[in-house]
Design an enzyme around this catalytic site. Structure first.
Site, PDB file in Angstrom:
ATOM      1  N   HIS A  87       0.817  -1.220   0.000  1.00  0.00           N
ATOM      2  CA  HIS A  87       0.000   0.000   0.000  1.00  0.00           C
ATOM      3  C   HIS A  87       0.849   1.268   0.000  1.00  0.00           C
ATOM      4  CE1 HIS A  87      -4.054  -1.803   0.733  1.00  0.00           C
ATOM      5  NE2 HIS A  87      -3.269  -2.838   1.004  1.00  0.00           N
ATOM      6  N   ASP A 115       3.530   9.410  -0.892  1.00  0.00           N
ATOM      7  CA  ASP A 115       2.345   8.637  -0.491  1.00  0.00           C
ATOM      8  C   ASP A 115       2.129   7.528  -1.505  1.00  0.00           C
ATOM      9  OD1 ASP A 115       0.073   8.080   1.021  1.00  0.00           O
ATOM     10  OD2 ASP A 115      -0.525  10.187   1.109  1.00  0.00           O
TER      11      ASP A 115
HETATM   12  P1  ADQ Z   1      -2.995   5.964   4.748  1.00  0.00           P
HETATM   13  O1  ADQ Z   1      -1.603   6.455   4.879  1.00  0.00           O
HETATM   14  O2  ADQ Z   1      -3.731   5.777   5.997  1.00  0.00           O
HETATM   15  O3  ADQ Z   1      -3.064   4.632   3.882  1.00  0.00           O
HETATM   16  P2  ADQ Z   1      -4.873   7.449   2.860  1.00  0.00           P
HETATM   17  O4  ADQ Z   1      -4.797   6.804   1.538  1.00  0.00           O
HETATM   18  O5  ADQ Z   1      -4.902   8.913   2.757  1.00  0.00           O
HETATM   19  O6  ADQ Z   1      -3.691   7.143   3.840  1.00  0.00           O
HETATM   20  O7  ADQ Z   1      -6.179   6.911   3.560  1.00  0.00           O
HETATM   21  C1  ADQ Z   1      -6.654   7.530   4.654  1.00  0.00           C
HETATM   22  C2  ADQ Z   1      -8.086   7.103   4.912  1.00  0.00           C
HETATM   23  O8  ADQ Z   1      -8.357   7.501   6.219  1.00  0.00           O
HETATM   24  C3  ADQ Z   1      -9.057   7.795   3.969  1.00  0.00           C
HETATM   25  O9  ADQ Z   1     -10.111   6.928   3.633  1.00  0.00           O
HETATM   26  C4  ADQ Z   1      -9.550   8.954   4.819  1.00  0.00           C
HETATM   27  O10 ADQ Z   1     -10.898   9.317   4.591  1.00  0.00           O
HETATM   28  C5  ADQ Z   1      -9.412   8.430   6.217  1.00  0.00           C
HETATM   29  N1  ADQ Z   1      -9.104   9.576   7.099  1.00  0.00           N
HETATM   30  C6  ADQ Z   1      -8.065  10.392   7.031  1.00  0.00           C
HETATM   31  N2  ADQ Z   1      -8.171  11.360   7.968  1.00  0.00           N
HETATM   32  C7  ADQ Z   1      -9.306  11.139   8.614  1.00  0.00           C
HETATM   33  C8  ADQ Z   1      -9.998  11.810   9.679  1.00  0.00           C
HETATM   34  N3  ADQ Z   1      -9.534  12.928  10.233  1.00  0.00           N
HETATM   35  N4  ADQ Z   1     -11.142  11.288  10.097  1.00  0.00           N
HETATM   36  C9  ADQ Z   1     -11.616  10.172   9.528  1.00  0.00           C
HETATM   37  N5  ADQ Z   1     -11.048   9.524   8.529  1.00  0.00           N
HETATM   38  C10 ADQ Z   1      -9.896   9.987   8.073  1.00  0.00           C
HETATM   39  C11 ADQ Z   1      -2.127   3.748   3.227  1.00  0.00           C
HETATM   40  C12 ADQ Z   1      -1.104   4.430   2.309  1.00  0.00           C
HETATM   41  C13 ADQ Z   1      -1.823   5.282   1.263  1.00  0.00           C
HETATM   42  C14 ADQ Z   1      -2.818   4.423   0.485  1.00  0.00           C
HETATM   43  C15 ADQ Z   1      -3.714   3.647   1.429  1.00  0.00           C
HETATM   44  C16 ADQ Z   1      -4.579   2.635   0.682  1.00  0.00           C
HETATM   45  O11 ADQ Z   1      -0.211   5.236   3.078  1.00  0.00           O
HETATM   46  O12 ADQ Z   1      -0.885   5.866   0.366  1.00  0.00           O
HETATM   47  O13 ADQ Z   1      -3.622   5.259  -0.316  1.00  0.00           O
HETATM   48  O14 ADQ Z   1      -2.941   2.916   2.381  1.00  0.00           O
HETATM   49  O15 ADQ Z   1      -3.816   1.770  -0.083  1.00  0.00           O
END
Ligand code: ADQ
Length: 478
Positions: free
Chosen positions: A157, A380
């Protein structure tokens, strides 16, 4: 295909009615498990003082959830230690933050052996195994050592780093070699595949035998990202599968919640000001400090816009047992306070900082209210917030996405998002200005380009594509 066996560090358990938790990945993977029957195995989230007992098994229709406890030492050394203080920073190109401890490396492999031991007795010969993320890189190798011959796939991921970065990590060679035990390696973008192959080449460990063109592993603008590789005397495939979201469902949700009182109250509180939104887990890879700097620079460069715009940064604490994360919480709060102190007036606060998690529906509503989505990670794997922001927009009056070129999502959202370099404060500040002043016609054109892509390649499509490639005999990969 046979049963599907999913292994990840944590398991998103269904609710009392058997429904998976909302959110892309869990829903798509649960659907695949439902269709084929299978197992989802991972850590229970519980720690014990001595050796963990047998796993607990919860049966929901055709799906078994198998949860194992871990010792406190293992959580400290495997999860907080090697996974999040070595692999995470290195793979996000933060060599300066990596903390190596031999004990923690040993623990990482011990936990992978434990997962393998838990899984082997549950396997049937035609099961297909899908392992997720950097916590479990050596799992296939451990399974092979136990005689498992099933097809095993891995999906990373987070980004895969270039060779010069990876090679700075002790035991990088063990990590690289252990990936050859999989049949299919899935990465977020073609750049990650390239970096991975570059590591094998520089190491002299193997190379591409054949590039796959077309077929299920070629998607959108990452066409040709699949390769068939020979390395460490093994043959396996590596390809890009950019993870998506439940685009249509998220769009419906945002439209539905926009009339809710809490969202309306928030809109009223803006008193007609434009809204810029940032939503992230509190993590140094997300570039939150640099983003706040860029926003401040925008205010400095555009005095006429002061008082006419509000930034809302939502960033809940994550991994609070890792020291870098705790320090960051204090640093960001201080930074927001300083910007507000320097630029705020008695009736205007430039940044609203919310240090907690919000419900999915609330997030969807906030994204829709925003004029600009500011998604500026320093690195990311994908970044699902960027995709959620796009999906949540009102088609008649869409907001603008300002997106870091270093997010995996940038590979798919070219032509729609305004790209920025988060290390370049001046340029990111200019991108904010461009986004805020964009005409409705241009906003619509850009949004439609992005939305078309996200509707077409959503998380269900991603899941189906990956499993199809994993099930395909290697010779049929192209
Ligand atoms: P993450 O690093 O956790 O995931 P991201 O892809 O941005 O990052 O996903 C975050 C998720 O958490 C999103 O669905 C978002 O809505 C939720 N989220 C973020 N802040 C929030 C908040 N304040 N309240 C509630 N929900 C919140 C890892 C990798 C990423 C990759 C994903 C999926 O680091 O690059 O996109 O896995 O593969």
């Amino acid at each position: 295909m046979g049963r599907l066996i999913v292994v990840s560090n944590r398991v998103p358990l269904p609710d009392r009615n058997g429904n998976p938790p909302a959110g892309g990945l869990a829903v798509a993977v649960h659907a695949a498990l439902q269709e084929n029957g299978g197992i989802w195995l991972g850590w229970s989230g519980e720690t014990v003082e001595t050796e963990p007992g047998p796993p607990t098994i919860r049966q929901e229709g055709p799906i078994s959830y198998v949860l194992t406890d871990l010792t406190k030492t293992d959580v400290d050394e495997y999860y907080n230690g090697f996974a999040n203080r070595v692999l995470w920073p290195i793979f996000h190109m933060r060599l300066d933050l990596a903390e190596y401890a031999r004990r923690e490396m040993a623990s990482y492999f011990r936990v992978n052996r434990l997962f393998a031991d838990r899984l082997v007795p549950l396997l049937k010969p035609d099961d297909v195994i899908w392992v997720h993320d950097y916590h479990l890189i050596p799992l296939a190798d451990e399974l092979r050592k136990r005689g498992v011959q099933n097809r095993i796939g891995f999906f990373l991921h987070i980004p895969w780093p270039p060779a010069d970065i990876l090679f700075a990590m002790p035991i990088y060679d063990t990590i690289l070699r252990s990936l050859a035990a999989y049949n299919l390696l899935g990465f977020q973008t073609d750049y990650d595949v390239e970096n991975f192959i570059g590591c094998l080449q520089r190491e002299g460990a193997g190379d591409v035998v054949r590039n796959a063109q077309g077929g299920s592993i070629s998607v959108g603008n990452t066409t040709g990202a699949g390769s068939y590789i020979r390395a460490y005397d093994q043959e396996f495939a590596a390809a890009a599968f950019p993870i998506g979201i439940e685009t249509a469902e998220f769009a419906r949700l945002s439209a539905r919640v926009s009339t809710r009182a809490s969202i309306q109250d928030m809109r009223r509180s803006l008193e007609g000001r434009a809204l810029i939104i940032g939503v992230d887990r509190l993590d140094y890879s997300k570039g939150i400090a640099q983003r706040i700097d860029a926003y401040e620079r925008f205010l400095e460069n555009n005095p006429d816009d002061r008082g006419k715009v509000t930034m809302l940064q939502v960033a809940p604490m994550s991994r609070s047992d890792v020291p870098e994360y705790k320090a960051m919480q204090d640093a960001i709060a201080t930074q927001c306070g300083q910007v507000n102190g320097r630029h705020g007036t008695i009736d205007w606060v430039p940044i609203r900082y919310v240090n907690r998690s919000l419900r999915r529906a609330v997030l969807a509503g906030l994204y829709r209210e925003a004029d600009v989505g500011l998604v500026t990670p320093l690195r990311d794997g994908m970044n699902l917030v960027a995709k959620e922001f796009v999906a949540a927009q009102d088609p008649e009056d869409p907001g603008v996405l300002v997106l870091s070129r270093f997010a995996g999502a940038a590979r798919e959202l070219a032509g729609g998002a305004i790209f920025c370099n988060p290390y370049d404060t001046e340029q990111t500040a200019a991108a904010i200005g461009q986004a805020l002043s964009m005409s409705l016609v241009e906003r619509k054109v850009r949004w439609e380009r992005m939305m078309t892509r996200l509707l077409e390649y959503d998380v269900t499509h991603w899941c189906r594509d990956y499993l199809q490639a994993l099930n395909a005999p290697a010779s049929n990969l192209s």
